[in-house]
Structure formats: C-alpha cells, structure tokens
Enzyme design. Sequence first.
Site, PDB file in Angstrom:
ATOM      1  N   LYS A  77      33.776  36.785  27.056  1.00 36.47           N
ATOM      2  CA  LYS A  77      32.940  35.679  27.521  1.00 36.47           C
ATOM      3  C   LYS A  77      33.775  34.896  28.536  1.00 36.47           C
ATOM      4  CE  LYS A  77      30.732  33.106  24.546  1.00 36.47           C
ATOM      5  NZ  LYS A  77      30.335  32.300  23.377  1.00 36.47           N
ATOM      6  N   GLU A 135      24.205  26.983  22.939  1.00 33.19           N
ATOM      7  CA  GLU A 135      24.805  28.065  23.716  1.00 33.19           C
ATOM      8  C   GLU A 135      23.920  29.318  23.732  1.00 33.19           C
ATOM      9  OE1 GLU A 135      29.268  29.966  24.312  1.00 33.19           O
ATOM     10  OE2 GLU A 135      28.864  28.819  22.510  1.00 33.19           O
ATOM     11  N   TYR A 152      26.044  57.997  30.660  1.00 35.90           N
ATOM     12  CA  TYR A 152      26.484  56.598  30.661  1.00 35.90           C
ATOM     13  C   TYR A 152      25.463  55.677  31.292  1.00 35.90           C
ATOM     14  CZ  TYR A 152      28.461  58.444  35.040  1.00 35.90           C
ATOM     15  OH  TYR A 152      28.646  59.077  36.231  1.00 35.90           O
ATOM     16  N   VAL A 161      31.041  37.016  18.960  1.00 36.70           N
ATOM     17  CA  VAL A 161      31.327  38.197  19.777  1.00 36.70           C
ATOM     18  C   VAL A 161      31.663  39.389  18.877  1.00 36.70           C
ATOM     19  CG1 VAL A 161      32.009  37.013  21.894  1.00 36.70           C
ATOM     20  CG2 VAL A 161      33.731  37.475  20.167  1.00 36.70           C
ATOM     21  N   GLU A 162      32.247  39.123  17.710  1.00 31.93           N
ATOM     22  CA  GLU A 162      32.571  40.206  16.773  1.00 31.93           C
ATOM     23  C   GLU A 162      31.315  40.942  16.313  1.00 31.93           C
ATOM     24  OE1 GLU A 162      35.747  36.977  16.120  1.00 31.93           O
ATOM     25  OE2 GLU A 162      33.617  37.037  16.599  1.00 31.93           O
TER      26      GLU A 162
END
Length: 119
Positions: free
Chosen positions: A98, A21, A53, A72-73
């Site tokens: 995701k 992945e 930004y 993802v954390e």
Amino acid sequence: MDIIFLSEVKIQTKLGVPEWERVVPQTIVLDIEIAMPNSSSCVTDEIADTIDYGLVVARLRDTLNEKSFKLVEALAEHLCQLIITEFKAPWVKIKVAKPGILPGVKSLGVVIERGSKSA
C-alpha cells in the site's frame, strides 16, 4: 521449478482497518511469483500448457473489485488461494504493498508464500 512473475501490478481495491479507508478504492501494488505445474510449455510453446498470466491479472482485478479487506494479510491470503485453486499453481508468492499510506513511508505491506496441498 519454473516461475512466472508479475511485477508492480497496480489494482484498485478497498482496503484498510478504519472504515473510512474502505469507502473509496485505493491503489495497491502486487508483485507475484507463480510456480508452473510443469515445464511443458517451454517445449510445446502452447498457452494451454502454462498459466495464462493475462487471465490471472484479470481474475485478481475482478475479485478485488468485488471484495474489500481490512488487512493486507487477508487480501494476500485470498489472492494466493485463488491462484492455487483456480489456476492449479503448486506454489505462489505475493507481495502486497500500500503506497503512501503512512507519512514518511514509501509503502507498507506483506509478503506471503503458499503451496498447494498436493504439491
């Protein structure tokens, strides 16, 4: 507290637990809220008195192009700390999604909030 928000920021990165992945970049979607250190830009109308930004998004794209993450954390934590440290934000909230990874699930991810130690 004044907050800048960035909604549905799409960025390519390598992310996932299985090694396969992380071979090819995939699109993640970020929703970001960033507390401004002060509200002086509301009065001065000067970019130097706020968090740019455009620079935040460019920096996030750069870092996610350079690094890969399994979770993802971990990705969300890295981005929060980057914004707090480099842009002097007193507080950040990030949602990392995701899309289309699991059959029958539109997207999955995590939402985290972090504050600077000095805030």
